[in-house]
Design an enzyme around this catalytic site. Structure first.
Site, PDB file in Angstrom:
ATOM      1  N   ASP A  37      -9.338  -0.676   1.647  1.00 17.92           N
ATOM      2  CA  ASP A  37      -8.800   0.548   1.030  1.00 17.92           C
ATOM      3  C   ASP A  37      -9.750   1.713   1.301  1.00 17.92           C
ATOM      4  OD1 ASP A  37      -6.484   0.824  -1.487  1.00 17.92           O
ATOM      5  OD2 ASP A  37      -7.721   2.547  -0.935  1.00 17.92           O
ATOM      6  N   ASN A  99      -0.009  -2.414   4.243  1.00 19.97           N
ATOM      7  CA  ASN A  99       0.542  -1.861   3.005  1.00 19.97           C
ATOM      8  C   ASN A  99       0.050  -0.435   2.711  1.00 19.97           C
ATOM      9  OD1 ASN A  99       1.392  -2.192  -0.091  1.00 19.97           O
ATOM     10  ND2 ASN A  99      -0.780  -1.624  -0.043  1.00 19.97           N
ATOM     11  N   TYR A 170       7.833  10.712   5.717  1.00 19.97           N
ATOM     12  CA  TYR A 170       7.628   9.359   5.161  1.00 19.97           C
ATOM     13  C   TYR A 170       8.771   8.416   5.574  1.00 19.97           C
ATOM     14  CZ  TYR A 170       7.033   5.909   1.348  1.00 19.97           C
ATOM     15  OH  TYR A 170       6.873   4.766   0.601  1.00 19.97           O
ATOM     16  N   LYS A 174       8.716   5.090   7.821  1.00 14.43           N
ATOM     17  CA  LYS A 174       9.129   3.806   7.250  1.00 14.43           C
ATOM     18  C   LYS A 174      10.269   3.171   8.050  1.00 14.43           C
ATOM     19  CE  LYS A 174       6.314   3.302   3.746  1.00 14.43           C
ATOM     20  NZ  LYS A 174       5.175   2.352   3.930  1.00 14.43           N
ATOM     21  N   THR A 204       3.894   2.714  -9.392  1.00 16.32           N
ATOM     22  CA  THR A 204       2.506   2.932  -8.987  1.00 16.32           C
ATOM     23  C   THR A 204       2.280   4.435  -9.054  1.00 16.32           C
ATOM     24  OG1 THR A 204       3.006   3.323  -6.661  1.00 16.32           O
ATOM     25  CG2 THR A 204       2.712   1.017  -7.323  1.00 16.32           C
TER      26      THR A 204
HETATM   27  N1  LIG Z   1       5.702   2.021  -5.195  1.00 16.42           N
HETATM   28  C1  LIG Z   1       6.893   1.939  -4.642  1.00 16.42           C
HETATM   29  O1  LIG Z   1       7.929   1.880  -5.329  1.00 16.42           O
HETATM   30  C2  LIG Z   1       7.036   1.927  -3.154  1.00 16.42           C
HETATM   31  C3  LIG Z   1       8.325   2.045  -2.619  1.00 16.42           C
HETATM   32  C4  LIG Z   1       8.478   1.971  -1.260  1.00 16.42           C
HETATM   33  C5  LIG Z   1       7.376   1.781  -0.441  1.00 16.42           C
HETATM   34  N2  LIG Z   1       6.132   1.693  -0.971  1.00 16.42           N
HETATM   35  C6  LIG Z   1       5.017   1.482  -0.062  1.00 16.42           C
HETATM   36  O2  LIG Z   1       4.183   0.471  -0.583  1.00 16.42           O
HETATM   37  C7  LIG Z   1       2.842   0.678  -0.123  1.00 16.42           C
HETATM   38  C8  LIG Z   1       1.889   0.676  -1.300  1.00 16.42           C
HETATM   39  O3  LIG Z   1       2.160   1.814  -2.101  1.00 16.42           O
HETATM   40  P1  LIG Z   1       1.792   1.930  -3.651  1.00 16.42           P
HETATM   41  O4  LIG Z   1       3.016   2.342  -4.348  1.00 16.42           O
HETATM   42  O5  LIG Z   1       1.073   0.714  -4.097  1.00 16.42           O
HETATM   43  O6  LIG Z   1       0.816   3.219  -3.603  1.00 16.42           O
HETATM   44  P2  LIG Z   1      -0.721   3.414  -4.025  1.00 16.42           P
HETATM   45  O7  LIG Z   1      -1.036   4.851  -3.768  1.00 16.42           O
HETATM   46  O8  LIG Z   1      -0.935   2.880  -5.399  1.00 16.42           O
HETATM   47  O9  LIG Z   1      -1.529   2.489  -3.008  1.00 16.42           O
HETATM   48  C9  LIG Z   1      -1.727   2.817  -1.658  1.00 16.42           C
HETATM   49  C10 LIG Z   1      -3.160   2.515  -1.298  1.00 16.42           C
HETATM   50  O10 LIG Z   1      -3.347   2.765   0.113  1.00 16.42           O
HETATM   51  C11 LIG Z   1      -4.634   3.324   0.300  1.00 16.42           C
HETATM   52  N3  LIG Z   1      -4.688   4.074   1.563  1.00 16.42           N
HETATM   53  C12 LIG Z   1      -4.071   5.245   1.846  1.00 16.42           C
HETATM   54  N4  LIG Z   1      -4.337   5.629   3.091  1.00 16.42           N
HETATM   55  C13 LIG Z   1      -5.156   4.679   3.630  1.00 16.42           C
HETATM   56  C14 LIG Z   1      -5.748   4.503   4.901  1.00 16.42           C
HETATM   57  N5  LIG Z   1      -5.570   5.423   5.869  1.00 16.42           N
HETATM   58  N6  LIG Z   1      -6.497   3.414   5.129  1.00 16.42           N
HETATM   59  C15 LIG Z   1      -6.685   2.494   4.145  1.00 16.42           C
HETATM   60  N7  LIG Z   1      -6.151   2.604   2.914  1.00 16.42           N
HETATM   61  C16 LIG Z   1      -5.390   3.679   2.655  1.00 16.42           C
HETATM   62  C17 LIG Z   1      -4.810   4.219  -0.913  1.00 16.42           C
HETATM   63  O11 LIG Z   1      -6.196   4.505  -1.161  1.00 16.42           O
HETATM   64  C18 LIG Z   1      -4.152   3.419  -2.020  1.00 16.42           C
HETATM   65  O12 LIG Z   1      -5.087   2.653  -2.754  1.00 16.42           O
HETATM   66  C19 LIG Z   1       2.879   2.001   0.661  1.00 16.42           C
HETATM   67  O13 LIG Z   1       3.014   1.737   2.041  1.00 16.42           O
HETATM   68  C20 LIG Z   1       4.114   2.676   0.129  1.00 16.42           C
HETATM   69  O14 LIG Z   1       4.626   3.625   1.026  1.00 16.42           O
HETATM   70  C21 LIG Z   1       5.942   1.769  -2.316  1.00 16.42           C
END
Ligand SMILES: NC(=O)c1ccc[n+]([C@@H]2O[C@H](COP(=O)([O-])OP(=O)(O)OC[C@H]3O[C@@H](n4cnc5c(N)ncnc54)[C@H](O)[C@@H]3O)[C@@H](O)[C@H]2O)c1
Length: 310
Positions: A37, A99, A170, A174, A204
């Site tokens: 991370d 992720n 985004y 995706k 989140t």
């Molecule tokens: N939460 C949802 O409902 C949802 C829905 C669709 C897709 N997603 C996808 O799920 C994944 C996780 O999202 P989340 O909701 O847990 O968000 P989040 O912001 O809680 O977690 C994402 C993490 O990725 C890390 N990060 C960002 N850029 C980075 C990089 N360049 N290198 C390394 N780490 C990096 C951040 O520091 C963060 O801790 C993402 O790809 C997001 O697009 C989430």
């Protein structure tokens, strides 16, 4: 729960949210973890190593093994170092969960070049780069005669597969990840690697405003990030070797294997279409027009639900 002991996993963006839940679940199933991370803001600004270290401590307290990694997944050389970190720390790599993600939402007419580039980089290149280096490692092991049973689990979004207003950057990234999954699955099958993809829904920091829902005081919470992780653990089992190239939409307990671009409607002519005739055929087939129904309708059709429609 499938037994993943002896396996080594990288989860990118595992310091928070869904990635953290994946790392804890994989560790609970017996895997050793590289908790990657970068630790920046939701928009991808700044760096902070503490979220990754906190998850490493949580895994250690529960009796598991993990190391923290602070590489940027969108950096090609950093992604190579990430894969090397797993091999150096634990002697092998079996599982890569892509992720990590950021958001810079804006209506298309106002979106800046920087907002476009940053989001495409973290998501799309941030999937390509670690997968590219892990794939080279697995090809080498396969050519050396190892019985490779490796896993890549990618992360798309309902926004990408159904299309969400305000997320052209985004959603395009995706949708690209879903397409990348299908191609990588076909290319890497020969080396014993399966490649699947998630389209998750969870509360989140990324979705706090979208879902506008507090966790229920008791009972099942459909938006708990931990709801997504059993799909990852199941796909990482040796028994899932024949399941590849799938995109799993997850809402609470509803898991759909989405079908991507289907053949749709056929407009057939024995010869090259005349534009006037094609236009007439389109109007006849679509008397009310043809336009995307939007993300909420897509999610409802997928068997999940959308809070905005309730
Ligand atoms: N939460 C949802 O409902 C949802 C829905 C669709 C897709 N997603 C996808 O799920 C994944 C996780 O999202 P989340 O909701 O847990 O968000 P989040 O912001 O809680 O977690 C994402 C993490 O990725 C890390 N990060 C960002 N850029 C980075 C990089 N360049 N290198 C390394 N780490 C990096 C951040 O520091 C963060 O801790 C993402 O790809 C997001 O697009 C989430």
């Amino acid at each position: 729960m499938p037994n993943l002991s002896g396996k080594v996993a990288i989860v990118t963006g595992a310091g928070r949210g869904i990635g953290r839940a994946h790392a804890l679940a994989l560790a609970q199933a017996g895997a050793k973890l590289v908790v990657n991370d970068l630790g920046g803001s939701l928009a991808g600004e700044g760096v902070d190593s503490s979220p990754a270290h906190e998850v490493v401590s949580e895994i250690a307290e529960a009796g598991g093994e993990a190391v923290a990694n602070g590489e940027n997944v969108a950096d090609f050389a950093g992604a190579r170092r990430l894969v090397e970190h797993a091999v150096d720390a634990f002697g092998r790599l079996d599982i890569l969960v892509n992720n990590a993600g950021i958001l810079r939402d804006r209506m298309l007419v106002n979106m800046t070049e920087e907002e476009w580039d940053a989001v495409i980089a973290v998501h799309l290149k941030g999937h390509f780069a670690p997968t590219r280096h892990a794939a080279a490692y697995w090809r080498e092991r396969s050519k050396a005669g190892d019985d490779v049973r490796a896993r890549v689990v990618n992360t798309a979004s309902p926004s990408g597969v159904f299309g969400n207003v305000g997320q052209a950057n985004y959603g395009a990234a995706k949708a690209g990840i879903a397409g990348f999954t299908i191609i990588a699955a076909q290319e890497l099958a020969r080396y014993g690697v399966t490649v699947n993809c998630l389209a998750p829904n969870a509360r989140t920091r990324m979705t706090e405003e979208t879902f506008e829902l507090e966790p229920p005081p008791d009972g099942f919470d459909p938006l708990d990030p931990a709801n997504i992780s059993p799909v990852v653990v199941a796909l990482c089992a040796d028994e899932a070797q024949a399941i590849t190239g799938q995109v799993f939409h997850v809402w609470g307990g509803a898991v759909n294997t989405l079908q991507g671009w289907s053949a749709g409607e056929l407009f057939e002519s024995d010869e090259r279409w005349d534009a006037d005739e094609l236009l007439a055929a389109l109007q006849e087939r679509y008397p009310d027009g043809a336009a995307p129904p939007g993300m909420v309708a897509g999610m409802q059709a997928a068997g999940g639900r959308s809070l905005r429609a309730q």
